[in-house]
Write a protein that holds these residues in place. Structure first.
Motif, PDB file in Angstrom:
ATOM      1  N   ARG A 100       0.785  -1.051  -0.004  1.00  0.00           N
ATOM      2  CA  ARG A 100      -0.100   0.021   0.109  1.00  0.00           C
ATOM      3  C   ARG A 100       0.835   1.252   0.028  1.00  0.00           C
ATOM      4  NH1 ARG A 100      -5.226  -0.993   1.891  1.00  0.00           N
ATOM      5  NH2 ARG A 100      -5.936  -2.900   1.987  1.00  0.00           N
ATOM      6  N   TRP A 101       0.819   1.906  -1.180  1.00  0.00           N
ATOM      7  CA  TRP A 101       1.961   3.035  -1.457  1.00  0.00           C
ATOM      8  C   TRP A 101       1.315   3.934  -0.713  1.00  0.00           C
ATOM      9  CZ3 TRP A 101       6.590   1.793  -2.479  1.00  0.00           C
ATOM     10  CH2 TRP A 101       6.809   0.763  -3.178  1.00  0.00           C
ATOM     11  N   ILE A 102       2.224   4.861   0.267  1.00  0.00           N
ATOM     12  CA  ILE A 102       1.812   5.999   1.188  1.00  0.00           C
ATOM     13  C   ILE A 102       2.414   7.188   0.947  1.00  0.00           C
ATOM     14  CG2 ILE A 102       0.805   4.739   2.895  1.00  0.00           C
ATOM     15  CD1 ILE A 102       3.381   5.510   4.450  1.00  0.00           C
ATOM     16  N   PHE A 103       3.227   7.204  -0.184  1.00  0.00           N
ATOM     17  CA  PHE A 103       4.237   8.562  -0.660  1.00  0.00           C
ATOM     18  C   PHE A 103       4.579   8.201  -1.874  1.00  0.00           C
ATOM     19  CE2 PHE A 103       8.060  10.769  -1.231  1.00  0.00           C
ATOM     20  CZ  PHE A 103       7.643  12.118  -1.132  1.00  0.00           C
ATOM     21  N   LEU A 104       4.565   9.060  -2.797  1.00  0.00           N
ATOM     22  CA  LEU A 104       5.293   9.196  -4.087  1.00  0.00           C
ATOM     23  C   LEU A 104       5.551  10.536  -4.452  1.00  0.00           C
ATOM     24  CD1 LEU A 104       5.919   7.694  -6.860  1.00  0.00           C
ATOM     25  CD2 LEU A 104       3.669   8.290  -7.689  1.00  0.00           C
TER      26      LEU A 104
END
Length: 108
Positions: A100-104
């Motif tokens: 689950r990506w929380i920062f890009l």
């Protein structure tokens, strides 16, 4: 399939969403400047933070350790928090990577 509502969360992934929210909270003000992307893998009470970085400095390691420590403090002793990092030229995200990506980082 019924969608969750505020009064009935139904089949919403409550635990996963809780861990994601706490991961974001633990990361506030601590994401390394070289961070390209940050994700979290959740398997029951095993949580692993994934950092994709353009480089790795001593300050980055200290920030990552502070994030891990903060998440451990927020979630308590029954959750095992680990970390991993990769040095990359750019972020590599996939809908099939079980994170689950929380920062890009912004594309400059």
């Amino acid at each position: 399939m019924t969608l969750p509502t505020p009064d009935d969360p139904g089949n919403a992934p409550v635990w996963d969403n809780y861990i994601v929210a706490q991961s974001v909270q633990a990361s506030l003000g601590l994401l390394p400047r070289s961070a390209l992307a940050v994700g979290v893998r959740i398997v029951g009470t095993d949580v692993e933070l994934h950092f994709q970085l353009s480089e790795l400095t001593e300050n980055d390691i200290a920030d990552i350790d502070d994030i891990v420590s903060g998440l451990e403090s927020i979630t308590g002793q029954h959750v095992r928090v680990g970390k991993t990092y990769q040095i990359l030229a750019g972020p590599m995200l996939s809908p099939h990577d079980d994170l689950r990506w929380i920062f890009l980082a912004r594309d400059e």
